[in-house]
Write a protein that holds these residues in place. Structure first.
Motif, PDB file in Angstrom:
ATOM      1  N   ARG A 278      -3.953   4.243  -9.769  1.00  0.00           N
ATOM      2  CA  ARG A 278      -4.388   3.654  -8.508  1.00  0.00           C
ATOM      3  C   ARG A 278      -5.488   4.489  -7.837  1.00  0.00           C
ATOM      4  O   ARG A 278      -6.385   3.941  -7.199  1.00  0.00           O
ATOM      5  CB  ARG A 278      -3.194   3.512  -7.561  1.00  0.00           C
ATOM      6  CG  ARG A 278      -2.099   2.559  -8.045  1.00  0.00           C
ATOM      7  CD  ARG A 278      -2.590   1.133  -8.119  1.00  0.00           C
ATOM      8  NE  ARG A 278      -1.502   0.187  -8.342  1.00  0.00           N
ATOM      9  CZ  ARG A 278      -1.266  -0.434  -9.483  1.00  0.00           C
ATOM     10  NH1 ARG A 278      -2.070  -0.217 -10.535  1.00  0.00           N
ATOM     11  NH2 ARG A 278      -0.259  -1.280  -9.608  1.00  0.00           N
TER      12      ARG A 278
ATOM     13  N   TYR B  34       1.258   6.100 -12.371  1.00  0.00           N
ATOM     14  CA  TYR B  34       0.800   4.960 -11.566  1.00  0.00           C
ATOM     15  C   TYR B  34      -0.157   5.426 -10.468  1.00  0.00           C
ATOM     16  O   TYR B  34      -1.172   4.769 -10.186  1.00  0.00           O
ATOM     17  CB  TYR B  34       1.991   4.235 -10.943  1.00  0.00           C
ATOM     18  CG  TYR B  34       2.237   2.860 -11.509  1.00  0.00           C
ATOM     19  CD1 TYR B  34       1.211   1.921 -11.630  1.00  0.00           C
ATOM     20  CD2 TYR B  34       3.521   2.458 -11.906  1.00  0.00           C
ATOM     21  CE1 TYR B  34       1.444   0.651 -12.139  1.00  0.00           C
ATOM     22  CE2 TYR B  34       3.761   1.194 -12.427  1.00  0.00           C
ATOM     23  CZ  TYR B  34       2.717   0.297 -12.537  1.00  0.00           C
ATOM     24  OH  TYR B  34       2.955  -0.973 -13.050  1.00  0.00           O
TER      25      TYR B  34
ATOM     26  N   THR C 212       0.848  -1.187   0.000  1.00  0.00           N
ATOM     27  CA  THR C 212       0.000   0.000   0.000  1.00  0.00           C
ATOM     28  C   THR C 212       0.887   1.241   0.000  1.00  0.00           C
ATOM     29  O   THR C 212       2.067   1.181   0.359  1.00  0.00           O
ATOM     30  CB  THR C 212      -0.924   0.049   1.226  1.00  0.00           C
ATOM     31  OG1 THR C 212      -0.131   0.264   2.409  1.00  0.00           O
ATOM     32  CG2 THR C 212      -1.714  -1.245   1.358  1.00  0.00           C
ATOM     33  N   TRP C 213       0.306   2.375  -0.386  1.00  0.00           N
ATOM     34  CA  TRP C 213       1.073   3.618  -0.428  1.00  0.00           C
ATOM     35  C   TRP C 213       1.545   4.016   0.972  1.00  0.00           C
ATOM     36  O   TRP C 213       2.675   4.487   1.146  1.00  0.00           O
ATOM     37  CB  TRP C 213       0.228   4.732  -1.042  1.00  0.00           C
ATOM     38  CG  TRP C 213       0.989   5.993  -1.323  1.00  0.00           C
ATOM     39  CD1 TRP C 213       0.792   7.217  -0.766  1.00  0.00           C
ATOM     40  CD2 TRP C 213       2.074   6.161  -2.250  1.00  0.00           C
ATOM     41  NE1 TRP C 213       1.680   8.134  -1.274  1.00  0.00           N
ATOM     42  CE2 TRP C 213       2.485   7.517  -2.197  1.00  0.00           C
ATOM     43  CE3 TRP C 213       2.741   5.297  -3.126  1.00  0.00           C
ATOM     44  CZ2 TRP C 213       3.521   8.030  -2.975  1.00  0.00           C
ATOM     45  CZ3 TRP C 213       3.778   5.801  -3.906  1.00  0.00           C
ATOM     46  CH2 TRP C 213       4.161   7.148  -3.817  1.00  0.00           C
TER      47      TRP C 213
ATOM     48  N   THR D 244      -1.026  -0.206  -3.971  1.00  0.00           N
ATOM     49  CA  THR D 244      -2.370   0.367  -4.050  1.00  0.00           C
ATOM     50  C   THR D 244      -2.405   1.643  -3.204  1.00  0.00           C
ATOM     51  O   THR D 244      -1.530   1.875  -2.364  1.00  0.00           O
ATOM     52  CB  THR D 244      -3.428  -0.607  -3.518  1.00  0.00           C
ATOM     53  OG1 THR D 244      -3.115  -0.933  -2.148  1.00  0.00           O
ATOM     54  CG2 THR D 244      -3.452  -1.880  -4.337  1.00  0.00           C
TER      55      THR D 244
ATOM     56  N   GLY E  36      -8.588   2.356  -8.355  1.00  0.00           N
ATOM     57  CA  GLY E  36      -7.832   1.512  -9.265  1.00  0.00           C
ATOM     58  C   GLY E  36      -7.552   0.131  -8.716  1.00  0.00           C
ATOM     59  O   GLY E  36      -7.575  -0.103  -7.507  1.00  0.00           O
ATOM     60  N   SER E  37      -7.265  -0.790  -9.634  1.00  0.00           N
ATOM     61  CA  SER E  37      -6.971  -2.176  -9.270  1.00  0.00           C
ATOM     62  C   SER E  37      -5.470  -2.380  -9.092  1.00  0.00           C
ATOM     63  O   SER E  37      -4.664  -1.850  -9.869  1.00  0.00           O
ATOM     64  CB  SER E  37      -7.478  -3.121 -10.363  1.00  0.00           C
ATOM     65  OG  SER E  37      -6.974  -4.428 -10.183  1.00  0.00           O
ATOM     66  N   ALA E  38      -5.106  -3.160  -8.101  1.00  0.00           N
ATOM     67  CA  ALA E  38      -3.698  -3.471  -7.862  1.00  0.00           C
ATOM     68  C   ALA E  38      -3.103  -4.268  -9.013  1.00  0.00           C
ATOM     69  O   ALA E  38      -1.883  -4.302  -9.194  1.00  0.00           O
ATOM     70  CB  ALA E  38      -3.560  -4.261  -6.554  1.00  0.00           C
TER      71      ALA E  38
END
Length: 432
Positions: A214, A210, A175-176, A306, A312-314
């Motif tokens: 996401r 990106y 994850t971010w 993500t 958005g999808s991983a």
């Protein structure tokens, strides 16, 4: 990119070289076959400045020219960041190289609209049918094919396992929030978290692209490219998330003056263990090895994290590959060699060398032996959606504005709101 976007080096996009007349089987002349006695000379502009592609393609040219002594191929290998302006200067003059590397997308479309590129739909139809649709898509417009792919891949984080372990990071972030926490841990340990070629600009746009995927979702990003409107709140949020990273000062000292593949650039910084991560395409291991010491078994790969609350999808991937287009005045010899080079036994040699990923529908899977390339290939094959590099997907002026605006955000001279506004203004201006 990469390489590109390079990269690149795109060592990746350099694939393939020109050659000689039409073969009897229509799929590239076999070495030793006669293709006539008329002498033919043509130029091949490519990005094969790093191993293993540099030697691979040089050998292939020699192999082909030996079998066809009437053909002379001028192998013009140009480093990625120099290649783009040189190609732009030539095409703006109304000319194109006989055979040249392209990433497809909006840049190739502009060449097509200027009447500089050959339509390969019929003449290369027998080869086109054997190429995967995902690899072909960037070179097809209005039902016609104007280039043939020689590589396909994706961008992700390449990281130094030893430096992660030293900083107490037990697993790649997913994850971010986890990613930002990993950056903090690396800094606390005295390690530069990220290598970035700030001068080149295109590597920086990978982060914003990106994050837009996401946060806003892949469909929203594609729709923005159609409506020429990037001012939606999710795109602003993508910039805000990037600013969170920038505020941590994660990049190497002097990153704004660093290129990608130079001795003191992004790839070398990573390869020599002076930074823990770089966000780059599938060509990264090859360019790292060429630019520095290389990390060997300490090199790992993970996909872009993500973003909490994002749409958005991983599993959606961002990237592209390399391909070749033919100038409208290229001799038949160039197409013949392009087809020869895409024969399964020849293209699989590049795959086996770890230089590229498979683009053919059958016969290349077993050739993927390099563990890094295999990881990217498997990750890409499982992707639910795919987005081409934004600086190639969009018209050249728009793609350049994406690179410039994101570079200014990273450099602290543009806000997230200003980034989307200037991209939108450029996109609308180009569409008028």
């Amino acid at each position: 990119m990469l390489s590109r976007r390079g990269v690149v080096a795109l060592a990746v996009s350099a694939l393939l070289l020109g050659a000689c007349g039409t073969s009897e089987d229509g799929n590239g002349a076999q070495p030793g076959a006669s293709t006539g006695s008329e002498k033919v000379t043509f130029e091949f502009w490519n990005l094969a400045t790093a191993e293993p592609l540099k030697t691979f393609w040089a050998d292939l040219i020699t192999e082909y020219q030996t079998a066809h002594p009437n053909v002379t191929i001028k192998n013009i290998a140009i480093e990625n960041d120099s290649y783009k302006p040189k190609l732009a200067t030539l095409t703006q003059s109304g000319k194109a190289p006989d055979l040249y590397s392209t990433w497809g997308g909006g840049v190739l479309k502009q060449h097509i609209e200027a009447g500089l590129v050959k339509d390969l739909s019929s003449d290369a139809g027998d080869v086109i049918g054997g190429i995967t649709p995902a690899a072909l898509s960037a070179y097809q417009f209005d039902g016609k094919t104007y280039g043939l792919p020689t590589d396909i891949g994706m961008v992700g984080f390449w990281y130094n396992k030893a430096l992660f372990e030293k900083a107490g990071i037990t697993a790649p972030p997913t994850t971010w929030a986890e990613y930002l926490d990993a950056v903090r841990k690396l800094k606390a340990d005295g390690t530069t978290p990220i290598a970035l070629a700030g001068k080149a600009k295109w590597p920086g746009h990978y982060y914003w692209a990106y994050l837009a995927m996401r946060v806003a979702g892949l469909d929203a990003l594609k729709q923005a490219g159609v409506t020429n409107d990037f001012t939606g709140p999710d795109f602003v949020t993508a910039g805000q998330r990037l600013k969170e990273l920038v505020d941590l000062q994660p990049f190497q000292k002097g990153f704004q003056g660093a290129d990608y593949s130079t001795p003191d650039g992004q790839a070398a910084t990573m390869a020599n263990g002076k930074a823990a991560m770089e966000l780059m395409g599938q060509w990264a291991p090859a360019v790292q090895k060429d630019a520095g010491e290389g990390l060997g078994d300490d090199l790992g790969f993970f996909t872009f994290p993500t973003v909490e609350g994002g749409k958005g999808s991983a599993g959606d991937a961002f990237g592209g590959g390399g391909g070749l287009a033919l100038g409208v005045n290229a001799p038949p010899a160039a197409l013949d060699f392009l087809k020869f080079a895409l024969r399964p036994e020849n293209h699989s040699r590049a795959v086996k060398a770890g230089a590229v990923l498979p683009v053919l529908k059958q016969g290349e899977e077993a050739a993927v032996t390099d563990p890094h390339i295999k990881t990217v290939s498997e990750t890409l094959s499982a992707a639910g959606g795919f987005q081409l590099y934004l600086d190639q997907e969009y018209p050249p002026a728009v793609g350049q504005e994406v690179n410039d605006a994101v570079a200014e955000l990273i450099g602290g001279t543009k806000t997230p709101q200003e980034v989307v506004q200037t991209i939108t203004e450029t996109a609308k201006s180009e569409s008028e």
